[in-house]
Scaffold this motif. Structure first.
Motif, PDB file in Angstrom:
ATOM      1  N   THR A   1     -37.869  12.885  30.663  1.00 33.43           N
ATOM      2  CA  THR A   1     -37.721  14.806  29.971  1.00 33.43           C
ATOM      3  C   THR A   1     -36.162  14.570  28.985  1.00 33.43           C
ATOM      4  O   THR A   1     -35.916  15.774  27.885  1.00 33.43           O
ATOM      5  CB  THR A   1     -37.187  15.573  31.426  1.00 33.43           C
ATOM      6  OG1 THR A   1     -36.002  14.936  31.942  1.00 33.43           O
ATOM      7  CG2 THR A   1     -38.426  15.496  32.125  1.00 33.43           C
ATOM      8  N   GLN A   2     -36.576  13.167  29.138  1.00 32.90           N
ATOM      9  CA  GLN A   2     -34.405  12.729  27.818  1.00 32.90           C
ATOM     10  C   GLN A   2     -35.311  13.341  26.805  1.00 32.90           C
ATOM     11  O   GLN A   2     -36.668  12.134  26.352  1.00 32.90           O
ATOM     12  CB  GLN A   2     -33.937  11.710  28.035  1.00 32.90           C
ATOM     13  CG  GLN A   2     -33.149  11.401  27.017  1.00 32.90           C
ATOM     14  CD  GLN A   2     -32.255   9.858  27.725  1.00 32.90           C
ATOM     15  OE1 GLN A   2     -32.741   8.733  28.176  1.00 32.90           O
ATOM     16  NE2 GLN A   2     -31.159   9.794  26.943  1.00 32.90           N
ATOM     17  N   GLN A   3     -34.560  13.897  25.541  1.00 31.58           N
ATOM     18  CA  GLN A   3     -34.880  14.581  24.083  1.00 31.58           C
ATOM     19  C   GLN A   3     -34.531  12.210  22.926  1.00 31.58           C
ATOM     20  O   GLN A   3     -33.815  12.165  23.818  1.00 31.58           O
ATOM     21  CB  GLN A   3     -33.918  15.384  24.194  1.00 31.58           C
ATOM     22  CG  GLN A   3     -34.577  16.729  24.093  1.00 31.58           C
ATOM     23  CD  GLN A   3     -34.032  17.553  23.407  1.00 31.58           C
ATOM     24  OE1 GLN A   3     -32.772  17.422  23.196  1.00 31.58           O
ATOM     25  NE2 GLN A   3     -34.855  19.000  22.964  1.00 31.58           N
TER      26      GLN A   3
ATOM     27  N   GLY B   1     -37.540   7.496  29.147  1.00 37.24           N
ATOM     28  CA  GLY B   1     -36.851   7.546  28.472  1.00 37.24           C
ATOM     29  C   GLY B   1     -37.644   7.925  26.944  1.00 37.24           C
ATOM     30  O   GLY B   1     -38.658   7.310  26.976  1.00 37.24           O
TER      31      GLY B   1
ATOM     32  N   THR C   1     -38.390  16.313  21.631  1.00 39.25           N
ATOM     33  CA  THR C   1     -38.889  16.581  22.882  1.00 39.25           C
ATOM     34  C   THR C   1     -40.018  15.822  22.830  1.00 39.25           C
ATOM     35  O   THR C   1     -40.472  15.375  22.457  1.00 39.25           O
ATOM     36  CB  THR C   1     -38.870  17.914  23.535  1.00 39.25           C
ATOM     37  OG1 THR C   1     -40.039  18.485  23.376  1.00 39.25           O
ATOM     38  CG2 THR C   1     -38.037  18.734  23.943  1.00 39.25           C
TER      39      THR C   1
END
Length: 208
Positions: free
Chosen positions: A56-58, A21, A106
């Motif tokens: 991949t979570q922003q 995360g 990102t």
């Protein structure tokens, strides 16, 4: 795992996993120090924030607000109703006047958020900044010193501060000897002169 087996009624299974995360990292440090700034003027500093998490979570930053600083035991500094100077600090708005939030970062990306310091009084000003995001984030502190210039003009040869300079005994058409003035900054902040203008006729300024 429990079963009715007489030989191995209980079987243990090891479970493991890795959490991923976004994560907030302040590349510019957790104490933003502004330059000494005259009351009413503004100094700017960039707060560099990186998403050094994984996956991949922003990272989503919804706001940065400023409040009174904390004491060493976690309480809020209480110096009276006039002590709260958190409004001296703010986040610069977009060039079009709109809000900079929300901000999306990102993984491994970094951005710079412009902060402003506009002191409303003289002396040290401090605040703690609260960053609201989609993850728990450490806060940072902001500090700066408000200054104020003072102006004194000495016009006399003995250091007097008269508001006039008298040229006496000058023949018509001739030029007097020059008289000097001394401009002194008696405050603790800088003064910038953009122009000195004479009014009336018959007088001119000469280079020092």
């Amino acid at each position: 795992v429990t079963s009715d087996s007489k030989l191995n009624g209980v079987q243990n299974i090891l479970l493991s996993g890795t959490g991923v995360g976004p994560h907030v990292r302040f590349l510019s440090g957790t104490n933003v120090r502004f330059e000494a700034t005259n009351v009413g003027a503004t100094d700017s500093k960039g707060l560099i924030i990186q998403n050094n998490g994984s996956g991949t979570q922003q990272l989503r930053i919804d706001s940065i607000t400023f409040e009174r600083p904390l004491t060493s035991d976690g309480g809020v500094v209480d110096g009276g109703q006039n002590y709260d100077v958190s409004a001296n600090f703010s986040v610069s708005r977009n060039p079009d006047g709109g809000s900079r939030f929300p901000i999306f970062i990102t993984t491994d990306q970094q951005i710079e958020v412009p902060l402003k310091f506009t002191p409303t009084g003289v002396g040290l000003r401090e605040a703690r900044a609260i960053l609201t995001a989609n993850v728990q984030a450490d806060n940072f502190t902001a500090s700066g010193t408000g200054t104020f210039p003072g102006l004194t003009v000495e016009t006399g040869v003995d250091g007097g501060t008269s508001s006039e300079i008298v040229f006496s005994g000058v023949l018509v058409g001739s030029t007097s000897l020059p008289r000097k003035i001394k401009v002194i900054n008696t405050g603790n902040g800088p003064i910038t002169f953009t122009k000195i203008r004479l009014t009336g006729t018959g007088f001119e300024m000469t280079p020092n």
